[in-house]
Design a protein around this motif. Structure first.
Motif, mmCIF file in Angstrom:
data_model
loop_
_atom_site.group_PDB
_atom_site.id
_atom_site.type_symbol
_atom_site.label_atom_id
_atom_site.label_comp_id
_atom_site.label_asym_id
_atom_site.label_seq_id
_atom_site.Cartn_x
_atom_site.Cartn_y
_atom_site.Cartn_z
ATOM 1 N N ASN A 157 0.157 3.796 10.577
ATOM 2 C CA ASN A 157 -0.120 4.122 9.180
ATOM 3 C C ASN A 157 0.792 5.240 8.678
ATOM 4 O O ASN A 157 1.289 6.065 9.454
ATOM 5 C CB ASN A 157 -1.579 4.536 9.001
ATOM 6 C CG ASN A 157 -2.533 3.402 9.333
ATOM 7 O OD1 ASN A 157 -2.128 2.249 9.443
ATOM 8 N ND2 ASN A 157 -3.798 3.722 9.510
ATOM 9 N N LYS A 189 -1.361 1.363 5.181
ATOM 10 C CA LYS A 189 -1.340 0.616 6.430
ATOM 11 C C LYS A 189 -0.794 -0.788 6.186
ATOM 12 O O LYS A 189 -0.662 -1.241 5.035
ATOM 13 C CB LYS A 189 -2.732 0.527 7.038
ATOM 14 C CG LYS A 189 -3.697 -0.370 6.287
ATOM 15 C CD LYS A 189 -5.018 -0.525 7.020
ATOM 16 C CE LYS A 189 -5.936 -1.507 6.301
ATOM 17 N NZ LYS A 189 -7.204 -1.708 7.034
ATOM 18 N N ASP A 213 -4.680 2.059 1.873
ATOM 19 C CA ASP A 213 -5.938 1.898 2.598
ATOM 20 C C ASP A 213 -7.024 2.825 2.052
ATOM 21 O O ASP A 213 -8.156 2.398 1.843
ATOM 22 C CB ASP A 213 -5.711 2.176 4.089
ATOM 23 C CG ASP A 213 -6.985 2.051 4.900
ATOM 24 O OD1 ASP A 213 -7.634 0.995 4.810
ATOM 25 O OD2 ASP A 213 -7.347 3.011 5.616
ATOM 26 N N ARG A 214 -6.713 4.094 1.827
ATOM 27 C CA ARG A 214 -7.716 5.023 1.313
ATOM 28 C C ARG A 214 -7.047 6.205 0.643
ATOM 29 O O ARG A 214 -5.869 6.516 0.903
ATOM 30 C CB ARG A 214 -8.667 5.505 2.422
ATOM 31 C CG ARG A 214 -8.010 6.190 3.583
ATOM 32 C CD ARG A 214 -8.970 6.341 4.747
ATOM 33 N NE ARG A 214 -8.315 6.915 5.909
ATOM 34 C CZ ARG A 214 -8.297 8.212 6.202
ATOM 35 N NH1 ARG A 214 -8.943 9.063 5.404
ATOM 36 N NH2 ARG A 214 -7.688 8.656 7.268
ATOM 37 N N CYS A 223 -7.806 0.980 -5.281
ATOM 38 C CA CYS A 223 -8.236 1.340 -3.925
ATOM 39 C C CYS A 223 -9.759 1.496 -3.925
ATOM 40 O O CYS A 223 -10.318 2.188 -4.788
ATOM 41 C CB CYS A 223 -7.573 2.636 -3.473
ATOM 42 S SG CYS A 223 -8.035 3.188 -1.825
#
Length: 424
Positions: free
Chosen positions: A304, A334, A345-346, A381
């Motif tokens: 990542n 990622k 991803d976050r 997201c």
């Protein structure tokens, strides 16, 4: 030399303003003596707002501090501001606050702190100024033990043999009656150069601030290694103008310490200036750096990618003009497979604020939730995280909540995880 008293307070504290005579009369009846500052010291603190906006404000009979922590040197005291790290207040707040500040500075990469071992034990008893002086001495000794750099420095003098270039005009001025001497200009390869002179100036500046026996021992050890370096007047601005190459790059860390110490020993204070030199850290920015570094270490063994402060995007586009720029503290990207492109991803956002485990929403600010929802909408997201500092006296059984928001789209749920980063 005047002995400076140390005033230790916690961030956002109210410091009473009173004169020494009035405080002496009060302290005869109160034990222990409460922290205070004089009116002249209060004016010096207010001047710091020019360099650190929002550092403090004047209230009736007191000065109200904000979120900056560190050291301020006033005319007759050293103000030590430590972060608040507990839900409740007790007598150990100062020592635990020092430990937390040192730990964050070290782990965020702001500076190398050798005292981090004792900080991990949860308390640091020595004042911050003493700790910073010890760190400077240890860093400078490490540089000196690996060898002080030498430079060719222009010199001139009267010698018995020609060295370098013979200076005819200087010979006529200085040695007309001393024909056995020759006035020469030459380059001397010596440790007496600007880099080492800055270390010597910082060493002299902190001579009377080191109170512990361990600090004094380190001081004399470093002083012995700098005997060949001249004492010159150096300012913190001179340190900022330095340039580094392959040979001097190892001096960068100790030069940072020298800049801070020389700033605290600013000669402007002695000439009547009302500005107080300070070594301060904005806890909002420091905690952001600390959380970013934790995320980088967490993803170090994975494929990542962690991006700090970005990528920036506009929440709204008015024609070709962007409005309301968004800049998350941390974004983690990622790959779904080896050949797939990176996807978000976050999103992680750091907040230097206190939580309230006794509240249903844990005291999370509504504005922080709305901010993350804007991130979720613009960056598409669904995994969001708010990171707060973990109080040192928090019950381990209390688990922060996870907020789940159904935005109406089929199968799409946005989660906002509340987490707490340990400071010690």
């Amino acid at each position: 030399m005047q002995v400076l008293r140390t005033v230790t307070v916690v961030e956002h504290a109210l410091i009473p303003v009173m004169e020494d005579a009035a405080h002496t009369a009060v302290s005869d009846r109160l034990t222990p003596v409460a922290p205070y500052i004089t009116s002249h010291e209060a004016e010096a603190l207010l001047k710091i707002n020019d360099r650190h906006p929002g550092f403090c404000q004047r209230t009736v009979g007191a000065v109200k501090l904000a979120q900056h922590c560190g050291i301020v040197r006033a005319a007759s005291c050293v103000l030590e501001i430590v972060p608040k790290v507990g839900i409740t207040s007790d007598g150990d707040d100062a020592s635990r606050g020092r430990a937390a500040l040192l730990s964050m500075l070290h782990q965020a990469g702001r500076l190398k702190v050798s005292a981090i071992g004792s900080a991990q034990q949860g308390a640091v008893r020595a004042p911050l100024l003493e700790i910073f002086i010890q760190e400077f001495l240890l860093c400078a000794l490490d540089v000196a033990q690996s060898g002080l750099i030498s430079r060719y420095v222009p010199q001139s003098g009267d010698l018995t043999v020609v060295k370098g270039r013979f200076h005819a005009q200087g010979q006529l001025r200085h040695n007309l009656a001393r024909p056995h001497l020759l006035h020469c200009e030459y380059d001397e390869f010596t440790v007496d150069n600007l880099y080492n002179r800055i270390i010597r100036a910082a060493l002299d500046a902190c001579r009377h601030w080191a109170k512990l026996a361990s600090s004094q021992r380190l001081w004399f050890e470093l002083h012995a290694r700098l005997t060949g370096v001249a004492q010159v007047r150096v300012r913190s601005a001179d340190v900022r103008r330095l340039r580094y190459d392959r040979q001097t790059l190892r001096y960068r860390a100790v030069m940072q310490w020298c800049e801070w110490l020389l700033e605290l020993a600013s000669p402007d204070l002695r000439t009547g200036s009302t500005a107080a030199p300070a070594l301060l850290f904005d806890m909002n920015k420091l905690f952001e750096d600390y959380v970013c570094r934790r995320e980088e270490l967490k993803e170090a063994d994975s494929p990542n990618i962690v991006i700090r402060q970005g990528p920036q995007r506009a929440l709204i586009m008015q024609g070709k003009r962007s409005v309301f720029t968004l800049k998350p503290d941390v974004t983690v990207w990622k790959k779904a497979s080896a050949n797939a492109p990176f996807s978000l991803d976050r999103i992680v956002d750091a907040k230097w604020k206190s939580l309230n485990p006794n509240s249903d929403d844990w005291g999370v600010d509504e504005a922080d939730i709305y901010q993350l929802l804007a991130y979720s909408k613009r960056y598409r997201c669904a995994r969001l995280e708010l990171v707060y500092p973990r109080p040192v006296d928090k019950n381990e059984g209390c688990v922060p909540p996870v907020f789940r928001i159904d935005d109406g789209e089929a199968g799409r749920v946005t989660t906002i995880t509340i987490s707490m980063a340990p400071l010690i």
